[in-house]
Design a protein around this motif. Structure first.
Motif, PDB file in Angstrom:
ATOM      1  N   ARG A 203      81.836  19.806  19.139  1.00 37.51           N
ATOM      2  CA  ARG A 203      80.840  20.884  19.141  1.00 37.51           C
ATOM      3  C   ARG A 203      79.530  20.302  19.670  1.00 37.51           C
ATOM      4  N   VAL A 204      79.042  20.869  20.743  1.00 38.48           N
ATOM      5  CA  VAL A 204      77.830  20.360  21.395  1.00 38.48           C
ATOM      6  C   VAL A 204      76.628  21.155  20.884  1.00 38.48           C
ATOM      7  N   LEU A 205      75.738  20.485  20.156  1.00 43.73           N
ATOM      8  CA  LEU A 205      74.573  21.156  19.589  1.00 43.73           C
ATOM      9  C   LEU A 205      73.471  21.302  20.627  1.00 43.73           C
ATOM     10  N   ARG A 206      72.769  22.403  20.522  1.00 40.93           N
ATOM     11  CA  ARG A 206      71.547  22.552  21.310  1.00 40.93           C
ATOM     12  C   ARG A 206      70.389  21.964  20.506  1.00 40.93           C
ATOM     13  N   ASP A 207      69.272  21.731  21.172  1.00 40.96           N
ATOM     14  CA  ASP A 207      68.141  21.087  20.520  1.00 40.96           C
ATOM     15  C   ASP A 207      67.666  21.861  19.303  1.00 40.96           C
ATOM     16  N   GLU A 208      67.711  23.203  19.396  1.00 33.78           N
ATOM     17  CA  GLU A 208      67.145  24.013  18.324  1.00 33.78           C
ATOM     18  C   GLU A 208      68.137  24.281  17.203  1.00 33.78           C
ATOM     19  N   GLU A 209      69.375  23.833  17.344  1.00 34.62           N
ATOM     20  CA  GLU A 209      70.401  24.150  16.357  1.00 34.62           C
ATOM     21  C   GLU A 209      70.503  23.072  15.282  1.00 34.62           C
ATOM     22  N   GLY A 210      70.777  23.526  14.076  1.00 33.59           N
ATOM     23  CA  GLY A 210      71.027  22.601  12.987  1.00 33.59           C
ATOM     24  C   GLY A 210      72.450  22.095  13.060  1.00 33.59           C
ATOM     25  N   THR A 211      72.860  21.415  12.028  1.00 39.79           N
ATOM     26  CA  THR A 211      74.189  20.815  11.997  1.00 39.79           C
ATOM     27  C   THR A 211      75.131  21.676  11.170  1.00 39.79           C
ATOM     28  N   PRO A 212      76.086  22.345  11.798  1.00 37.32           N
ATOM     29  CA  PRO A 212      77.055  23.097  11.005  1.00 37.32           C
ATOM     30  C   PRO A 212      77.991  22.140  10.276  1.00 37.32           C
ATOM     31  N   ALA A 213      78.552  22.634   9.214  1.00 36.02           N
ATOM     32  CA  ALA A 213      79.482  21.791   8.443  1.00 36.02           C
ATOM     33  C   ALA A 213      80.741  21.537   9.259  1.00 36.02           C
ATOM     34  N   VAL A 214      81.189  20.291   9.224  1.00 35.53           N
ATOM     35  CA  VAL A 214      82.428  19.921   9.913  1.00 35.53           C
ATOM     36  C   VAL A 214      83.493  19.635   8.866  1.00 35.53           C
ATOM     37  N   PRO A 215      84.580  20.363   8.875  1.00 37.99           N
ATOM     38  CA  PRO A 215      85.617  20.090   7.876  1.00 37.99           C
ATOM     39  C   PRO A 215      86.190  18.702   8.059  1.00 37.99           C
ATOM     40  N   ARG A 216      86.346  17.958   6.959  1.00 35.77           N
ATOM     41  CA  ARG A 216      86.879  16.609   7.037  1.00 35.77           C
ATOM     42  C   ARG A 216      88.394  16.594   7.048  1.00 35.77           C
ATOM     43  N   ALA A 217      88.992  17.617   6.457  1.00 40.13           N
ATOM     44  CA  ALA A 217      90.452  17.635   6.394  1.00 40.13           C
ATOM     45  C   ALA A 217      91.030  18.004   7.754  1.00 40.13           C
ATOM     46  N   THR A 218      92.150  17.402   8.094  1.00 41.80           N
ATOM     47  CA  THR A 218      92.817  17.695   9.350  1.00 41.80           C
ATOM     48  C   THR A 218      93.386  19.104   9.325  1.00 41.80           C
ATOM     49  N   VAL A 219      93.146  19.880  10.375  1.00 41.98           N
ATOM     50  CA  VAL A 219      93.741  21.199  10.503  1.00 41.98           C
ATOM     51  C   VAL A 219      95.174  21.028  10.969  1.00 41.98           C
ATOM     52  N   ARG A 220      96.096  21.673  10.306  1.00 38.35           N
ATOM     53  CA  ARG A 220      97.502  21.463  10.605  1.00 38.35           C
ATOM     54  C   ARG A 220      98.209  22.796  10.804  1.00 38.35           C
ATOM     55  N   TYR A 221      99.100  22.826  11.768  1.00 38.03           N
ATOM     56  CA  TYR A 221      99.888  24.018  12.042  1.00 38.03           C
ATOM     57  C   TYR A 221     100.782  24.341  10.842  1.00 38.03           C
ATOM     58  N   ARG A 222     100.749  25.573  10.380  1.00 37.24           N
ATOM     59  CA  ARG A 222     101.551  25.982   9.228  1.00 37.24           C
ATOM     60  C   ARG A 222     102.938  26.373   9.704  1.00 37.24           C
ATOM     61  N   THR A 223     103.938  25.674   9.230  1.00 42.35           N
ATOM     62  CA  THR A 223     105.302  25.881   9.682  1.00 42.35           C
ATOM     63  C   THR A 223     106.100  26.670   8.655  1.00 42.35           C
TER      64      THR A 223
ATOM     65  N   MET B 182      74.403  18.458  30.890  1.00 46.52           N
ATOM     66  CA  MET B 182      73.326  19.325  30.423  1.00 46.52           C
ATOM     67  C   MET B 182      72.223  18.509  29.731  1.00 46.52           C
ATOM     68  N   GLY B 183      72.346  17.176  29.787  1.00 52.28           N
ATOM     69  CA  GLY B 183      71.366  16.299  29.164  1.00 52.28           C
ATOM     70  C   GLY B 183      71.945  15.598  27.949  1.00 52.28           C
ATOM     71  N   GLN B 184      71.117  14.805  27.272  1.00 52.42           N
ATOM     72  CA  GLN B 184      71.590  14.125  26.073  1.00 52.42           C
ATOM     73  C   GLN B 184      71.678  15.136  24.932  1.00 52.42           C
ATOM     74  N   ARG B 185      72.854  15.168  24.302  1.00 52.58           N
ATOM     75  CA  ARG B 185      73.084  16.141  23.246  1.00 52.58           C
ATOM     76  C   ARG B 185      73.746  15.478  22.047  1.00 52.58           C
ATOM     77  N   THR B 186      73.502  16.071  20.888  1.00 51.10           N
ATOM     78  CA  THR B 186      74.206  15.652  19.679  1.00 51.10           C
ATOM     79  C   THR B 186      75.539  16.383  19.636  1.00 51.10           C
ATOM     80  N   VAL B 187      76.614  15.622  19.433  1.00 51.60           N
ATOM     81  CA  VAL B 187      77.958  16.190  19.434  1.00 51.60           C
ATOM     82  C   VAL B 187      78.617  15.920  18.081  1.00 51.60           C
ATOM     83  N   LEU B 188      79.125  16.971  17.472  1.00 55.72           N
ATOM     84  CA  LEU B 188      79.880  16.845  16.224  1.00 55.72           C
ATOM     85  C   LEU B 188      81.355  16.730  16.558  1.00 55.72           C
ATOM     86  N   ILE B 189      82.039  15.786  15.931  1.00 57.67           N
ATOM     87  CA  ILE B 189      83.426  15.493  16.288  1.00 57.67           C
ATOM     88  C   ILE B 189      84.319  15.659  15.071  1.00 57.67           C
TER      89      ILE B 189
END
Length: 546
Positions: free
Chosen positions: A274-294, A256-263
């Motif tokens: 998360r693949v951003l569109r040109d008009e979109e800002g940067t959503p917050a990316v959680p730094r902590a690892t998401v873990r399955y609750r056992t 779809m072209g060159q895009r900014t990707v949040l990882i």
């Protein structure tokens, strides 16, 4: 086709419209260009097979047939109550490998649930093709829990004279079990990936979101529409680069072209993009690892809350479930004073009561009373008086389901029931690793067949039994991975009892718990369960209970 000829149900009417646009006509047959070669070891088939086998037994000699199709409408499995129904389906082309879509077979209970993503009844004349109009059908979509990704469709059908009301509860229960089994096939890392994917999708429906790890890929609707296979391969390769700094924005050349990707990193080789569109800002990316609750996570949280709270604590659990370790965890003191109710049998009631009173009068922060379910009514009264008088916190351990200690329980601020080992099957690999680490053993890997053999066991003596098995394994093993041949022979047979569905597993656990509560007395167990003895014996046999 006139308005009078079209069905009243809006889902069916729209399906007829789509079938007409596809060029079908009611008088034509099902269009099958060629039969596809089906993967009968797919995740869906592995999850559904035990459920299908149970349904086959119910359908035997009935006028019903059962079909399982994947998310593209290809038939993976079929079963019929009679050979006559099977032969009739052969003539129609309802065979394994045939694809049922509204473009090839019109309105029916495989193709239409795929289109609508809802359960659909198709009653006789509501079938678009005339060749199917002597049947009533009900189809339910099967989704991946968490992502709502369509995995397939299960369909039950019968002649027009049969009541469609009988079909829905049978299939609803089956789909519920298949969906749970699908989720259970995921590793902890894959479940963590799924949960991270769900979190990333919330509030960003227009943003392409992809979660990948070596054996699994999740995409939302925007990603499925806008990203190609080459894009997904690139993201998977990027996720495997462990040296990459995650949580930052990266420029990527996508279809779809060159895009900014949040990882967001989830595991060693798993990540959410998360693949951003040109008009979109940067959503917050959680730094902590998401873990399955056992189950183990929940238990650890309960023990921590009890440790930080004030007041007496009651810990219940089956024999071998770690009651003593949990009591020590709550007191946070390895040198805590312990008195065991079993000593009252050996030393006598008076001596035991005097020892308890002595502990209660000392200036202790806390002390532990083990196995209080062994105390008679008089000693329970003595214990209750001591709990009311002492300034120390008393941590009690007991067997499960002991009504006799109810007065004691009312004086405890925290009550914790320990899960049995069989309730923590998804965590077995990490539990084994933890037990080995406690013995100073590190970097020992169990092969999949070895772990599968342990998973198939019910562990009636819980962690003590598992510890005993690990001791045997360590004594017999030489070098390398732990293989199936290293497992004690009595534990090597997979499927010591048949796989149970969710409802059967709940029944199994309930009967086992009641039997433990009444010390195996089946007469009392039947009374508590509200069933006859003969019914109890029958259910125990069916569920594989000894």
């Amino acid at each position: 086709m006139t308005e009078k000829d079209t069905p009243l149900d809006p889902d069916i009417r729209q399906s007829w419209h789509r079938s007409t646009l596809a060029g079908l006509n009611p008088g034509s047959g099902i269009v099958i260009d060629q039969l596809a070669e089906m993967n009968l070891q797919s995740r869906l088939m592995r999850a559904a097979t035990p459920i299908l086998e149970g349904l086959e037994n119910q359908l035997h000699d009935s006028n019903f047939g059962l079909l399982l199709a994947d998310n593209e409408g290809y038939i993976l499995h079929r079963t019929f109550g009679t050979t006559r129904l099977a032969a009739a389906s052969d003539r129609l082309g309802v065979v394994i490998g045939a694809q049922f879509t509204e473009q090839t077979s019109g309105t029916n209970a495989i193709s239409t649930p795929i289109e609508t993503r809802r359960g659909v009844f198709v009653l006789g004349e509501e079938h678009f093709l005339e060749c199917l109009r002597d049947q009533i059908c009900f189809g339910l979509p099967i989704f991946q829990l968490g992502t709502r990704r369509l995995e397939g469709v299960i369909n039950i059908m019968g002649p027009g004279r049969e009541s469609p009301a009988l079909m829905k509860p049978v299939l609803t229960s089956a789909v519920r079990e298949i969906q749970q089994r699908l989720l259970n096939t995921y590793s902890d890392a894959q479940v963590a990936l799924l949960l991270a994917f769900r979190a990333a999708c919330e509030g960003h429906r227009r943003m392409p979101v992809v979660a990948v790890e070596p054996s699994e890929t999740f995409t939302n609707g925007a990603a499925a529409t806008e990203l190609g296979n080459n894009d997904l391969a690139l993201l998977k390769e990027f996720a495997a680069q462990r040296t990459t700094v995650f949580g930052d924005r990266v420029q990527m050349d996508l279809s779809m072209g060159q895009r900014t990707v949040l990882i967001e990193r989830v595991s060693d080789q798993g990540a959410v993009f998360r693949v951003l569109r040109d008009e979109e800002g940067t959503p917050a990316v959680p730094r902590a690892t998401v873990r399955y609750r056992t189950v183990g996570d929940d238990l650890a949280e309960k023990l921590l809350r009890a440790r930080n709270a004030s007041g007496h604590v009651l810990i219940s659990g089956e024999p071998g479930s770690g009651r003593t370790a949990a009591a020590f965890s709550v007191t946070a003191d390895d040198s805590v004073q312990v008195i065991d109710a079993s000593d009252a049998v050996v030393d006598g009631s008076k001596k035991w009561a005097a020892s308890l009173q002595s502990l209660a009068e000392q200036s202790l922060t806390s002390f532990v009373v083990e196995s209080v379910h062994l105390l008679d009514a008089r000693l329970l009264r003595v214990l209750l008086d001591a709990m009311e008088q002492t300034s120390a916190r008393v941590v009690l351990t007991t067997d499960t389901g002991m009504d006799s200690i109810a007065p004691i329980a009312t004086h405890c601020r925290s009550i914790i029931e320990l899960p049995a080992l069989r309730q923590r099957r998804p965590e077995l690999a990490s539990i084994v690793a933890s037990l080995l680490a406690d013995r100073g053993v590190k970097n020992v890997r169990f092969t999949s067949p070895a772990l599968a053999a342990l998973l198939a066991h019910d562990w009636p003596r819980n962690y003590k039994e598992l510890q005993s098995v690990l001791d045997e394994v360590l004594a017999a093993r030489s070098v390398g991975d732990v293989t199936l041949s290293d497992i004690p022979e009595r534990y090597r047979t997979r499927g010591r009892r048949r796989n149970l569905g969710l409802l059967e597993q709940a029944e199994f656990d309930t009967i086992r718990k009641v039997l433990a509560q009444v010390r195996g007395n089946k007469v009392q167990a039947a009374e508590l369960l509200g069933i006859s003895r003969s019914t109890l014996y029958s259910r125990m046999k069916a569920l594989g209970l000894p």
